[in-house]
Scaffold this active site. Structure first.
Site, PDB file in Angstrom:
ATOM      1  N   GLY A  15       0.833  -1.206   0.000  1.00 14.07           N
ATOM      2  CA  GLY A  15       0.000   0.000   0.000  1.00 14.07           C
ATOM      3  C   GLY A  15       0.865   1.252   0.000  1.00 14.07           C
ATOM      4  O   GLY A  15       1.919   1.279   0.625  1.00 14.07           O
ATOM      5  N   ARG A  79      -0.414  -6.831  -4.808  1.00 10.16           N
ATOM      6  CA  ARG A  79      -0.955  -8.071  -5.354  1.00 10.16           C
ATOM      7  C   ARG A  79       0.070  -8.871  -6.150  1.00 10.16           C
ATOM      8  O   ARG A  79      -0.304  -9.783  -6.867  1.00 10.16           O
ATOM      9  CB  ARG A  79      -2.132  -7.750  -6.265  1.00 10.16           C
ATOM     10  CG  ARG A  79      -3.292  -7.176  -5.524  1.00 10.16           C
ATOM     11  CD  ARG A  79      -4.501  -7.220  -6.385  1.00 10.16           C
ATOM     12  NE  ARG A  79      -4.743  -5.954  -7.033  1.00 10.16           N
ATOM     13  CZ  ARG A  79      -5.479  -5.808  -8.117  1.00 10.16           C
ATOM     14  NH1 ARG A  79      -5.994  -6.844  -8.707  1.00 10.16           N
ATOM     15  NH2 ARG A  79      -5.680  -4.616  -8.622  1.00 10.16           N
ATOM     16  N   GLY A 119       6.431  -2.598   3.249  1.00  9.00           N
ATOM     17  CA  GLY A 119       6.034  -3.024   4.584  1.00  9.00           C
ATOM     18  C   GLY A 119       6.447  -4.468   4.810  1.00  9.00           C
ATOM     19  O   GLY A 119       7.270  -5.006   4.061  1.00  9.00           O
ATOM     20  N   ASP A 120       5.852  -5.116   5.805  1.00 10.89           N
ATOM     21  CA  ASP A 120       6.316  -6.475   6.139  1.00 10.89           C
ATOM     22  C   ASP A 120       6.143  -7.449   4.970  1.00 10.89           C
ATOM     23  O   ASP A 120       7.010  -8.292   4.742  1.00 10.89           O
ATOM     24  CB  ASP A 120       5.663  -7.000   7.426  1.00 10.89           C
ATOM     25  CG  ASP A 120       4.151  -7.069   7.332  1.00 10.89           C
ATOM     26  OD1 ASP A 120       3.574  -6.413   6.438  1.00 10.89           O
ATOM     27  OD2 ASP A 120       3.540  -7.782   8.149  1.00 10.89           O
ATOM     28  N   GLY A 121       5.059  -7.296   4.181  1.00  5.37           N
ATOM     29  CA  GLY A 121       4.832  -8.205   3.058  1.00  5.37           C
ATOM     30  C   GLY A 121       5.941  -8.091   2.023  1.00  5.37           C
ATOM     31  O   GLY A 121       6.584  -9.092   1.663  1.00  5.37           O
ATOM     32  N   THR A 142       5.104   1.939   6.131  1.00  2.00           N
ATOM     33  CA  THR A 142       3.696   1.596   6.307  1.00  2.00           C
ATOM     34  C   THR A 142       3.054   2.641   7.209  1.00  2.00           C
ATOM     35  O   THR A 142       3.646   3.055   8.202  1.00  2.00           O
ATOM     36  CB  THR A 142       3.447   0.202   6.925  1.00  2.00           C
ATOM     37  OG1 THR A 142       2.099   0.145   7.401  1.00  2.00           O
ATOM     38  CG2 THR A 142       4.354  -0.117   8.099  1.00  2.00           C
ATOM     39  N   ILE A 143       1.859   3.047   6.843  1.00  2.00           N
ATOM     40  CA  ILE A 143       1.169   3.975   7.734  1.00  2.00           C
ATOM     41  C   ILE A 143       0.790   3.264   9.031  1.00  2.00           C
ATOM     42  O   ILE A 143       0.585   3.900  10.045  1.00  2.00           O
ATOM     43  CB  ILE A 143      -0.100   4.598   7.099  1.00  2.00           C
ATOM     44  CG1 ILE A 143      -1.145   3.535   6.748  1.00  2.00           C
ATOM     45  CG2 ILE A 143       0.244   5.443   5.899  1.00  2.00           C
ATOM     46  CD1 ILE A 143      -2.529   4.117   6.510  1.00  2.00           C
ATOM     47  N   ASP A 144       0.706   1.921   8.981  1.00  2.00           N
ATOM     48  CA  ASP A 144       0.259   1.172  10.165  1.00  2.00           C
ATOM     49  C   ASP A 144       1.296   1.153  11.295  1.00  2.00           C
ATOM     50  O   ASP A 144       0.950   0.835  12.443  1.00  2.00           O
ATOM     51  CB  ASP A 144      -0.074  -0.273   9.775  1.00  2.00           C
ATOM     52  CG  ASP A 144      -1.313  -0.370   8.907  1.00  2.00           C
ATOM     53  OD1 ASP A 144      -2.018   0.646   8.771  1.00  2.00           O
ATOM     54  OD2 ASP A 144      -1.578  -1.455   8.355  1.00  2.00           O
ATOM     55  N   ASP A 146       3.541  -0.970  12.016  1.00  2.00           N
ATOM     56  CA  ASP A 146       3.575  -2.256  12.717  1.00  2.00           C
ATOM     57  C   ASP A 146       4.831  -3.078  12.423  1.00  2.00           C
ATOM     58  O   ASP A 146       4.852  -4.285  12.629  1.00  2.00           O
ATOM     59  CB  ASP A 146       2.303  -3.070  12.399  1.00  2.00           C
ATOM     60  CG  ASP A 146       2.098  -3.279  10.897  1.00  2.00           C
ATOM     61  OD1 ASP A 146       2.936  -2.797  10.114  1.00  2.00           O
ATOM     62  OD2 ASP A 146       1.098  -3.910  10.514  1.00  2.00           O
ATOM     63  N   ARG A 179     -24.194  14.029  19.687  1.00  2.00           N
ATOM     64  CA  ARG A 179     -24.140  12.693  19.095  1.00  2.00           C
ATOM     65  C   ARG A 179     -22.916  11.894  19.551  1.00  2.00           C
ATOM     66  O   ARG A 179     -21.931  12.466  20.015  1.00  2.00           O
ATOM     67  CB  ARG A 179     -24.048  12.810  17.567  1.00  2.00           C
ATOM     68  CG  ARG A 179     -25.352  13.152  16.921  1.00  2.00           C
ATOM     69  CD  ARG A 179     -25.182  13.378  15.440  1.00  2.00           C
ATOM     70  NE  ARG A 179     -26.488  13.519  14.817  1.00  2.00           N
ATOM     71  CZ  ARG A 179     -26.706  14.045  13.627  1.00  2.00           C
ATOM     72  NH1 ARG A 179     -25.691  14.496  12.915  1.00  2.00           N
ATOM     73  NH2 ARG A 179     -27.921  14.116  13.143  1.00  2.00           N
ATOM     74  N   GLY A 187      -5.469   0.098  10.275  1.00  2.00           N
ATOM     75  CA  GLY A 187      -4.717  -0.635  11.296  1.00  2.00           C
ATOM     76  C   GLY A 187      -5.220  -2.062  11.309  1.00  2.00           C
ATOM     77  O   GLY A 187      -6.213  -2.342  11.968  1.00  2.00           O
ATOM     78  N   ARG A 188      -4.566  -2.912  10.533  1.00  2.00           N
ATOM     79  CA  ARG A 188      -5.056  -4.296  10.383  1.00  2.00           C
ATOM     80  C   ARG A 188      -4.844  -5.099  11.653  1.00  2.00           C
ATOM     81  O   ARG A 188      -5.779  -5.572  12.269  1.00  2.00           O
ATOM     82  CB  ARG A 188      -4.297  -5.003   9.251  1.00  2.00           C
ATOM     83  CG  ARG A 188      -4.569  -4.470   7.882  1.00  2.00           C
ATOM     84  CD  ARG A 188      -3.867  -5.323   6.847  1.00  2.00           C
ATOM     85  NE  ARG A 188      -4.475  -6.644   6.786  1.00  2.00           N
ATOM     86  CZ  ARG A 188      -5.583  -6.914   6.089  1.00  2.00           C
ATOM     87  NH1 ARG A 188      -6.178  -5.969   5.398  1.00  2.00           N
ATOM     88  NH2 ARG A 188      -6.079  -8.134   6.079  1.00  2.00           N
ATOM     89  N   GLU A 239      -9.686  -0.555  12.192  1.00  2.00           N
ATOM     90  CA  GLU A 239     -10.433  -1.486  11.328  1.00  2.00           C
ATOM     91  C   GLU A 239     -10.264  -2.943  11.757  1.00  2.00           C
ATOM     92  O   GLU A 239     -11.136  -3.776  11.520  1.00  2.00           O
ATOM     93  CB  GLU A 239      -9.987  -1.328   9.867  1.00  2.00           C
ATOM     94  CG  GLU A 239      -8.504  -1.640   9.673  1.00  2.00           C
ATOM     95  CD  GLU A 239      -8.005  -1.498   8.256  1.00  2.00           C
ATOM     96  OE1 GLU A 239      -8.802  -1.187   7.355  1.00  2.00           O
ATOM     97  OE2 GLU A 239      -6.789  -1.695   8.057  1.00  2.00           O
TER      98      GLU A 239
END
Ligand code: F6P
Length: 372
Positions: A15, A79, A119-121, A142-144, A146, A179, A187-188, A239
């Protein structure tokens, strides 16, 4: 080692995130100005070493003006795993191992070392290709946030600033309408974006994958706020968060070669809260806004440092290493080590203590979190 290098390759995988162009720029500038090497840009991550016609030289002029630009001038994909390359054959999805072809193609292109920004992938793929003879150096993105072995990845700071800005805006409308507003963030596996943006944006409740939440605890917290006069509440949910004894929420469709996509936990939580209290509840999903935009000063600087030092690692022959930020310095760590596990939020870290100290509900009673 240095004298053996003539040409390096660079690709961005997985990503996208703010700061990728700043890394590419630093790699090109340092490689050309400090070492006189040629740089080949590989388009669309590893896809560019699988499909023909996706490689181009990168000269100084190609990186001019890209420092503030989000995204990546090289394109990316999450992918194209050469070890499990999925394609549609006669309406059926089939996976092939094209890793040997990738290594061979890189040799044909004369790439002495490949700099993989991912990232890690992507870094795991880089490590596996190295076992097959491809020389690599990694740059963690990675924005995550992690990835372990680096204090922070570039892109994260921009993402949490974007999310904080959204929270500032949601506060005013939540308060005006009395409200509960739920903001679903990326954040997977790890809850870094939700936790840090949530604290910076003054959230009342923050739900992260590391702490399965109890909807009763959240309801009680919202009721307590109402009783004390605060007629609105802001909930941040990652998420990848899930209720106790429940599952993560995924989107329906799956694309060829892609991992399953998370999304929908915000709506699910809204339904659970509606069953328990009569307040008006609204959900906002920030989505890909977190991945776009111009990088912050922090991310521009970190990306530039990472890109420059990655080139120096190549020159020093420190292959199979990834640049990392440790104790304010850029250092090198083995890619194998960096991808061996993910960096999760530690429940006894100061950031969790800070959230608790500020009275933020983390989806469970504080004593329960301490016991996890
Ligand atoms: O890894 C970053 C990330 O933004 C995750 O938080 C998110 O689940 C994923 O990418 C979404 O990626 P895409 O929809 O591009 O496959």
């Amino acid at each position: 080692m240095e004298h053996q290098i003539r040409r390096i390759g660079v690709l961005t995988g997985g990503g996208d995130c703010p700061g990728l162009n700043a890394v590419i720029r630093a790699v090109v500038k340092t490689a050309i100005s400090q070492y006189g090497w040629e740089v080949l840009g590989i388009e669309d991550g590893f896809e560019g070493l699988i499909q023909p016609g996706k490689v181009r030289p990168l000269k100084m002029a190609d990186v001019r003006g890209i420092l503030p630009r989000g995204g990546t001038i090289l394109g990316t994909t999450n992918r194209a795993n050469p070890f499990h390359y999925e394609v549609e054959v006669d309406g059926e999805i089939k996976a092939f191992d094209v890793s040997d072809d990738v290594v061979r193609y890189a040799q044909v292109l004369g790439i002495d070392v490949l700099i993989v920004i991912g990232g890690d992938g992507s870094l795991r793929i880089a490590y596996e290709l190295m076992q097959k003879g491809l020389k690599v150096v990694g740059v963690p993105k990675t924005i995550d946030n992690d990835l372990k072995d680096t204090a922070v990845t570039f892109g994260f700071d921009t993402a949490i600033n974007t999310a904080m800005d959204a929270l500032d805006k949601l506060h005013t409308t939540a308060e005006s309408h009395h409200r509960v507003i739920i903001l679903e963030l990326m954040g997977r596996e790890a809850g870094w974006i939700a936790l840090e943006a949530g604290i910076a944006g003054g959230a009342d409740i923050i739900l992260i994958p590391e702490i399965p939440y109890d909807v009763e605890s959240i309801t009680e917290h919202i009721r307590g706020r109402n009783l004390s006069g605060a007629k609105f509440s802001i909930v941040v949910v990652a998420e990848g968060a899930k209720p106790m004894g429940g599952e993560e929420v995924y989107r329906e469709q799956r694309e060829i070669g892609a991992v399953r996509r998370l999304g929908g936990i915000g709506q699910q939580l809204a339904e659970q809260l509606r069953e328990r209290c009569s307040l008006e509840i609204r959900v906002t999903v920030l989505g890909y806004l977190q991945r776009g935009g111009t990088p912050t000063a922090f991310d521009r600087l970190l990306s530039s440092r990472f890109g420059t030092i990655a080139v120096h690692l190549v020159a020093q022959g420190k292959l199979g290493q990834m640049v990392a930020l440790k104790d304010e310095r850029i250092t090198a760590v083995p890619i194998a080590e960096a991808v061996s596990a993910q960096k999760m939020v530690s429940l006894n870290s100061d950031i969790i203590l800070t959230a608790m100290g500020l009275g933020i509900n983390l989806g469970r009673k504080q004593e329960e979190i301490r016991a996890l």
